[in-house]
Design a protein around this motif. Sequence first.
Motif, PDB file in Angstrom:
ATOM      1  N   LEU A  20       4.384   3.025   0.837  1.00 33.19           N
ATOM      2  CA  LEU A  20       3.175   3.055   0.015  1.00 33.19           C
ATOM      3  C   LEU A  20       3.275   4.184  -1.008  1.00 33.19           C
ATOM      4  CD1 LEU A  20       0.205   2.480  -0.741  1.00 33.19           C
ATOM      5  CD2 LEU A  20      -0.458   3.920   1.202  1.00 33.19           C
ATOM      6  N   TYR A  21       3.672   5.392  -0.554  1.00 33.30           N
ATOM      7  CA  TYR A  21       3.747   6.525  -1.479  1.00 33.30           C
ATOM      8  C   TYR A  21       4.794   6.254  -2.570  1.00 33.30           C
ATOM      9  CZ  TYR A  21       1.296   8.653   2.459  1.00 33.30           C
ATOM     10  OH  TYR A  21       0.400   8.910   3.467  1.00 33.30           O
TER      11      TYR A  21
ATOM     12  N   LEU B 219      -9.369  -1.549   8.683  1.00 34.32           N
ATOM     13  CA  LEU B 219      -9.428  -1.756   7.228  1.00 34.32           C
ATOM     14  C   LEU B 219      -8.148  -1.328   6.516  1.00 34.32           C
ATOM     15  CD1 LEU B 219     -13.113  -0.707   6.457  1.00 34.32           C
ATOM     16  CD2 LEU B 219     -12.169  -3.008   6.675  1.00 34.32           C
ATOM     17  N   GLN B 220      -7.072  -1.072   7.295  1.00 36.03           N
ATOM     18  CA  GLN B 220      -5.809  -0.701   6.659  1.00 36.03           C
ATOM     19  C   GLN B 220      -5.193  -1.913   5.960  1.00 36.03           C
ATOM     20  OE1 GLN B 220      -3.325   1.285   9.611  1.00 36.03           O
ATOM     21  NE2 GLN B 220      -4.842   2.898   9.899  1.00 36.03           N
ATOM     22  N   SER B 221      -4.331  -1.641   4.984  1.00 41.07           N
ATOM     23  CA  SER B 221      -3.620  -2.672   4.211  1.00 41.07           C
ATOM     24  C   SER B 221      -4.547  -3.515   3.354  1.00 41.07           C
ATOM     25  CB  SER B 221      -2.792  -3.590   5.135  1.00 41.07           C
ATOM     26  OG  SER B 221      -1.770  -2.838   5.731  1.00 41.07           O
ATOM     27  N   CYS B 222      -5.688  -2.949   2.952  1.00 43.54           N
ATOM     28  CA  CYS B 222      -6.600  -3.642   2.025  1.00 43.54           C
ATOM     29  C   CYS B 222      -6.645  -2.941   0.677  1.00 43.54           C
ATOM     30  CB  CYS B 222      -8.020  -3.671   2.587  1.00 43.54           C
ATOM     31  SG  CYS B 222      -8.193  -4.571   4.108  1.00 43.54           S
ATOM     32  N   GLY B 223      -5.889  -1.866   0.506  1.00 40.36           N
ATOM     33  CA  GLY B 223      -5.908  -1.135  -0.756  1.00 40.36           C
ATOM     34  C   GLY B 223      -6.766   0.125  -0.742  1.00 40.36           C
TER      35      GLY B 223
ATOM     36  N   LEU C 205      -4.277  12.058   5.497  1.00 43.66           N
ATOM     37  CA  LEU C 205      -4.776  10.780   4.958  1.00 43.66           C
ATOM     38  C   LEU C 205      -4.944   9.797   6.108  1.00 43.66           C
ATOM     39  CD1 LEU C 205      -2.384  10.429   1.885  1.00 43.66           C
ATOM     40  CD2 LEU C 205      -4.753  11.270   1.889  1.00 43.66           C
ATOM     41  N   ALA C 206      -6.107   9.174   6.188  1.00 44.34           N
ATOM     42  CA  ALA C 206      -6.350   8.224   7.275  1.00 44.34           C
ATOM     43  C   ALA C 206      -7.347   7.167   6.837  1.00 44.34           C
ATOM     44  CB  ALA C 206      -6.892   8.950   8.507  1.00 44.34           C
ATOM     45  N   VAL C 207      -7.023   5.913   7.112  1.00 41.83           N
ATOM     46  CA  VAL C 207      -7.912   4.783   6.843  1.00 41.83           C
ATOM     47  C   VAL C 207      -8.261   4.148   8.189  1.00 41.83           C
ATOM     48  CG1 VAL C 207      -8.085   2.516   5.725  1.00 41.83           C
ATOM     49  CG2 VAL C 207      -6.888   4.375   4.566  1.00 41.83           C
TER      50      VAL C 207
ATOM     51  N   ARG D  46       6.193   2.804   6.733  1.00 40.54           N
ATOM     52  CA  ARG D  46       5.192   2.033   5.996  1.00 40.54           C
ATOM     53  C   ARG D  46       4.414   2.940   5.046  1.00 40.54           C
ATOM     54  NH1 ARG D  46      -0.232   0.783   7.497  1.00 40.54           N
ATOM     55  NH2 ARG D  46      -0.901  -0.006   5.500  1.00 40.54           N
TER      56      ARG D  46
ATOM     57  N   GLY E  89      -6.365   2.945   1.055  1.00 37.18           N
ATOM     58  CA  GLY E  89      -5.531   4.147   0.985  1.00 37.18           C
ATOM     59  C   GLY E  89      -5.092   4.423  -0.447  1.00 37.18           C
TER      60      GLY E  89
ATOM     61  N   ASN F 212       7.420   7.099   9.919  1.00 38.46           N
ATOM     62  CA  ASN F 212       6.291   6.355   9.336  1.00 38.46           C
ATOM     63  C   ASN F 212       6.736   5.681   8.029  1.00 38.46           C
ATOM     64  OD1 ASN F 212       3.787   5.352   8.686  1.00 38.46           O
ATOM     65  ND2 ASN F 212       2.719   7.314   8.801  1.00 38.46           N
TER      66      ASN F 212
END
Length: 162
Positions: A122-123, A83-87, A77-79, A118, A89, A116
């Motif tokens: 999220l998960y 643009l990370q932390s914008c939803g 998984l990679a964003v 963070r 992922g 990791n």
Amino acid sequence: MAEVVLPLTIRDLTRADLPSCAWSGSATHLASVARALERADRGEVDYLAVCPPSNLPVAIGGIDYTLNHGAGTLWQLAVLGELQSCGIGTLLIEAAERRIRGRGLHRAELGVEENNPRARALYERLGYRAYGRKPEAWDEEAEDGTVTRYETVCTLMRKELP
Ligand SMILES: CC(C)(COP(=O)(O)OP(=O)(O)OC[C@H]1O[C@@H](n2cnc3c(N)ncnc32)[C@H](O)[C@@H]1OP(=O)(O)O)[C@@H](O)C(=O)NCCC(=O)NCCS
């Protein structure tokens, strides 16, 4: 502060996308994504891309159906960093879970590196629960072409899909 709302499409990643995914990792990483697309042709994995109207991927991630019996396993998984932390992922993971359900399966699995926190948070927010840990290792290529073996320990997480 200005705000722009962009529609995002989630579709299958294709070989033609690979040159536009250089942001996601090294040449070694992109080669492993290319191998995953060959496995997607055989139905063993799905590989998703999240795209704005440009149709260029800003987030990608795979689902492997061969690793854990009765489950789809999310990996790579990679964003795009900016643009990370914008939803995005979250959107990608929810789409992956729909693909898993679409195959008649009721469980999603993933492994997250212990360093990791963070991503792990999220998960957990999305309903994944830790159930074990596993050593992992893969080759990493530096910009000068030097390849080193990277060793780590992953927390194994899973989520039942209703
Ligand atoms: C881990 C990763 C895939 C998550 O994707 P993401 O798009 O950043 O995740 P989301 O934005 O959906 O959620 C994560 C964060 O955004 C916040 N968030 C979620 N939706 C949001 C929204 N609409 N607006 C603002 N923030 C939001 C969450 O609270 C969370 O907060 P945090 O930044 O403090 O962690 C991505 O950050 C990434 O590629 N990281 C580098 C590679 C990596 O670690 N991959 C995981 C390997 S297991």
